[in-house]
Design an enzyme around this catalytic site. Structure first.
Site, short mmCIF file in Angstrom:
data_model
loop_
_atom_site.label_atom_id
_atom_site.label_comp_id
_atom_site.label_asym_id
_atom_site.label_seq_id
_atom_site.Cartn_x
_atom_site.Cartn_y
_atom_site.Cartn_z
N ARG A 15 0.84 -1.38 0.11
CA ARG A 15 -0.02 -0.10 -0.18
C ARG A 15 0.82 1.41 -0.19
O ARG A 15 0.82 2.18 0.75
CB ARG A 15 -1.05 -0.09 1.41
CG ARG A 15 -2.25 -0.37 1.22
CD ARG A 15 -3.15 0.31 -0.10
NE ARG A 15 -4.03 -1.05 -0.48
CZ ARG A 15 -5.07 -0.79 0.42
NH1 ARG A 15 -5.92 -0.02 1.17
NH2 ARG A 15 -6.10 -1.60 0.40
N ARG A 40 -2.60 6.79 1.18
CA ARG A 40 -2.76 7.97 1.12
C ARG A 40 -2.05 8.78 2.44
O ARG A 40 -2.24 10.09 2.49
CB ARG A 40 -4.14 8.30 2.31
CG ARG A 40 -5.61 7.72 1.01
CD ARG A 40 -7.02 7.51 2.26
NE ARG A 40 -6.43 6.10 2.56
CZ ARG A 40 -7.96 4.94 2.72
NH1 ARG A 40 -8.58 5.27 3.05
NH2 ARG A 40 -7.59 4.22 3.12
N ARG A 80 -4.95 11.86 -6.54
CA ARG A 80 -6.51 11.45 -6.22
C ARG A 80 -7.97 12.56 -6.74
O ARG A 80 -9.18 12.50 -6.47
CB ARG A 80 -6.78 10.67 -4.79
CG ARG A 80 -7.66 10.60 -3.85
CD ARG A 80 -8.11 9.19 -4.25
NE ARG A 80 -8.50 8.20 -2.99
CZ ARG A 80 -9.90 8.93 -2.28
NH1 ARG A 80 -11.07 8.88 -3.61
NH2 ARG A 80 -10.50 7.99 -1.17
N ASP A 91 -6.73 -1.82 -8.24
CA ASP A 91 -6.95 -2.70 -6.36
C ASP A 91 -7.73 -3.70 -7.08
O ASP A 91 -7.86 -4.23 -8.41
CB ASP A 91 -8.69 -1.59 -6.40
CG ASP A 91 -8.72 -2.22 -4.81
OD1 ASP A 91 -8.50 -1.55 -4.02
OD2 ASP A 91 -9.49 -3.11 -5.07
N TYR A 127 -15.84 -10.80 -0.65
CA TYR A 127 -16.32 -9.05 -1.16
C TYR A 127 -17.68 -9.32 -1.76
O TYR A 127 -18.23 -8.91 -1.66
CB TYR A 127 -15.06 -8.11 -1.65
CG TYR A 127 -14.41 -7.38 -0.72
CD1 TYR A 127 -14.08 -6.24 0.04
CD2 TYR A 127 -12.82 -8.00 -0.74
CE1 TYR A 127 -13.16 -6.27 0.20
CE2 TYR A 127 -12.39 -7.55 0.23
CZ TYR A 127 -12.09 -6.24 0.85
OH TYR A 127 -11.13 -5.79 1.80
O1 CP3 Z 1 0.01 -0.91 -2.61
C1 CP3 Z 1 -0.63 0.45 -2.90
O2 CP3 Z 1 -1.19 1.20 -2.81
C2 CP3 Z 1 -0.99 -0.24 -4.68
C3 CP3 Z 1 -2.25 -0.67 -5.02
C4 CP3 Z 1 -3.22 -0.94 -4.41
C5 CP3 Z 1 -4.76 -0.84 -3.68
N1 CP3 Z 1 -5.39 -1.87 -3.35
C6 CP3 Z 1 -4.67 0.73 -3.37
C7 CP3 Z 1 -5.70 1.23 -2.51
C8 CP3 Z 1 -3.21 -2.73 -3.86
C9 CP3 Z 1 -2.01 -3.55 -4.03
C10 CP3 Z 1 -4.43 -2.66 -3.46
C11 CP3 Z 1 -4.54 -4.48 -2.42
C12 CP3 Z 1 -6.32 -4.67 -2.04
N2 CP3 Z 1 -7.48 -3.90 -2.04
C13 CP3 Z 1 -6.68 -5.02 -1.09
C14 CP3 Z 1 -5.10 -6.35 -0.33
C15 CP3 Z 1 -4.56 -6.01 -0.10
C16 CP3 Z 1 -4.41 -5.12 1.40
O3 CP3 Z 1 -3.68 -3.58 2.10
O4 CP3 Z 1 -4.17 -6.63 2.32
C17 CP3 Z 1 -7.98 -5.07 -0.77
C18 CP3 Z 1 -7.92 -6.10 0.45
C19 CP3 Z 1 -8.47 -4.13 -1.02
C20 CP3 Z 1 -9.95 -3.74 -1.28
C21 CP3 Z 1 -9.19 -2.44 -0.65
N3 CP3 Z 1 -9.56 -1.52 -1.87
C22 CP3 Z 1 -9.89 -2.46 0.23
C23 CP3 Z 1 -10.38 -3.02 1.66
C24 CP3 Z 1 -9.45 -0.52 0.19
C25 CP3 Z 1 -9.42 0.29 1.77
C26 CP3 Z 1 -11.00 1.15 1.25
C27 CP3 Z 1 -10.90 2.36 2.68
O5 CP3 Z 1 -11.34 3.41 2.88
O6 CP3 Z 1 -9.99 2.01 3.93
C28 CP3 Z 1 -9.47 -0.35 -0.86
C29 CP3 Z 1 -8.99 0.87 -1.19
C30 CP3 Z 1 -7.82 1.68 -1.38
N4 CP3 Z 1 -6.89 0.57 -2.26
C31 CP3 Z 1 -7.05 2.79 -0.94
C32 CP3 Z 1 -5.30 2.58 -1.46
C33 CP3 Z 1 -4.32 3.56 -2.43
C34 CP3 Z 1 -7.06 3.95 -0.09
C35 CP3 Z 1 -7.96 4.55 -1.36
C36 CP3 Z 1 -7.98 5.93 -1.41
O7 CP3 Z 1 -8.36 6.68 -0.17
O8 CP3 Z 1 -7.05 6.63 -1.66
#
Ligand code: CP3
Length: 345
Positions: A25, A29, A38, A75, A153
């Site tokens: 990640r 953010r 974003r 994602d 999901y």
């Molecule tokens: O490392 C990286 O930044 C690469 C991109 C990446 C994202 N998601 C971007 C993201 C990767 C590799 C993921 C994988 C992902 N997405 C997983 C597996 C990894 C882990 O963390 O266990 C899962 C379970 C998801 C599903 C998902 N996407 C969730 C649960 C969330 C969080 C929602 C929240 O508001 O907290 C996301 C959103 C997400 N994906 C963000 C990012 C940078 C944050 C979104 C934002 O607000 O910009």
């Protein structure tokens, strides 16, 4: 030697001049530069769908914190989205599907195989753009969610603490769950193959919700599908290393098998234990507790301890799960610098 070779060499367990490091990640953010792009994109999915912006945020951590490998910005949930489900990211609540899967007919309606994988063109375009701009000495990591984590999901319609809907299916209608997992696995195999063809250097499979499954059932409902994906890719692309990241399954370490290269150790699993159980067979990635990033002292202590256990051999430094949004950027840099320092860069 160039560090792209170092990252890929390290994944294959070869000796390297220092231990490479990246952070899960990393494009999240915690970077103001990420938040700016974003905001411009309007919402999270728009950002995923826009290769130019997705490329920009993928490169930010390389330039700003100095990681040895970039991870493409996307994602895991774009996969079920392109299989025809209706994904949205609700502010403050995380991902949501308005149409969770409940029965055979719901699965039959999903787009499968190459038709679904081919719809993810914006991901492949993002990869091509990153490859044009990424320094030659950095590796690019592509990724997917494990079928089980994606299925949680798709079935629950959102993140869950109890997994009660999927588990009800697991114990009362396992055939239905297997039907979902098999359909997702087919799409993921082809999706990852297309990511490789677009230019990624390394594959990571995230099984973030592995710990929701009891140890005895973990192979049947998750690991075997991850291994099936790895087997498919390894036959065709043996030069591409595969990292498996199943979070929170220390009791399964005795049963880990399969043709992949790196095992991502989560922060709650002691590195010594992982080394003892599977360190001869797989390179280990990890595993600092991400919240240590709130303190530079706590970070240094952990990096030194991990280095002491691993001794710079068959190891890639990383966090033991994703970085949190309120971590100070300078602490993230400190983590990367400390990993490099202790391993002699
Ligand atoms: O490392 C990286 O930044 C690469 C991109 C990446 C994202 N998601 C971007 C993201 C990767 C590799 C993921 C994988 C992902 N997405 C997983 C597996 C990894 C882990 O963390 O266990 C899962 C379970 C998801 C599903 C998902 N996407 C969730 C649960 C969330 C969080 C929602 C929240 O508001 O907290 C996301 C959103 C997400 N994906 C963000 C990012 C940078 C944050 C979104 C934002 O607000 O910009």
């Amino acid at each position: 030697m160039q560090s792209r070779k170092i990252f890929v060499d390290a994944c294959f367990g070869k000796e390297t001049p220092y231990t490479p490091v990246w952070m899960m990640r990393q494009a999240g953010r915690y970077l103001p530069e990420y938040m700016a792009v974003r905001k411009e994109a309007g919402n999270f999915l728009n950002l995923c769908h826009n290769p130019k912006m997705a490329c920009e945020v993928s490169l930010q951590p390389v330039d700003i914190v100095g990681v040895d490998a970039a991870i493409m910005f996307s994602d895991i949930l774009v996969i079920p989205d392109e299989m025809g489900m209706d994904l949205s990211f609700v502010k403050g609540e995380g991902p949501k599907f308005s149409d969770p899967i409940t029965c055979d007919a719901d699965i039959d309606r999903l787009i499968g195989g190459d038709e679904a994988a081919s719809k993810l063109t914006y991901v492949f375009d993002t990869i091509k753009l990153i490859k044009e701009q990424l320094a030659d000495d950095k590796a690019l990591i592509g990724f997917t969610g494990a079928p089980w984590t994606l299925a949680t999901y798709m079935i629950e319609g959102q993140g869950t603490k109890t997994y009660n809907i999927c588990k009800k299916m697991m114990y009362s209608n396992p055939e239905l769950l297997h039907k979902i997992l098999a359909k997702v696995t087919e799409v993921v195999k082809l999706y990852m193959e297309k990511q490789i063809q677009a230019g990624i250097d390394v594959v990571q499979i995230f099984d973030s919700w592995a710990s929701a499954i009891e140890t005895e059932k973990y192979d049947e409902f998750s690991w075997k599908y991850m291994v099936e994906i790895a087997d498919y890719l390894k036959v065709k692309y043996p030069h591409i290393p595969i990292i498996m990241f199943p979070k929170g399954i220390p009791a399964f370490l005795d049963k880990v098998y399969g043709n992949f290269d790196v095992f991502g150790v989560d922060w709650a699993t002691p590195m010594e234990l992982a080394k003892e159980k599977i360190g001869d067979k797989y390179v280990l990635q990890g595993n600092m507790e991400p919240c240590r990033l709130y303190s530079k002292e706590a970070t240094t202590k952990s990096v030194e301890e991990i280095q002491e256990v691993m001794g710079g051999k068959r190891h890639i430094f990383n966090l033991g799960h994703g970085i949190l949004p309120d971590v100070p950027v300078e602490n993230a840099k400190h983590f990367i610098n400390e990993c490099h320092r202790v391993s002699g860069k």
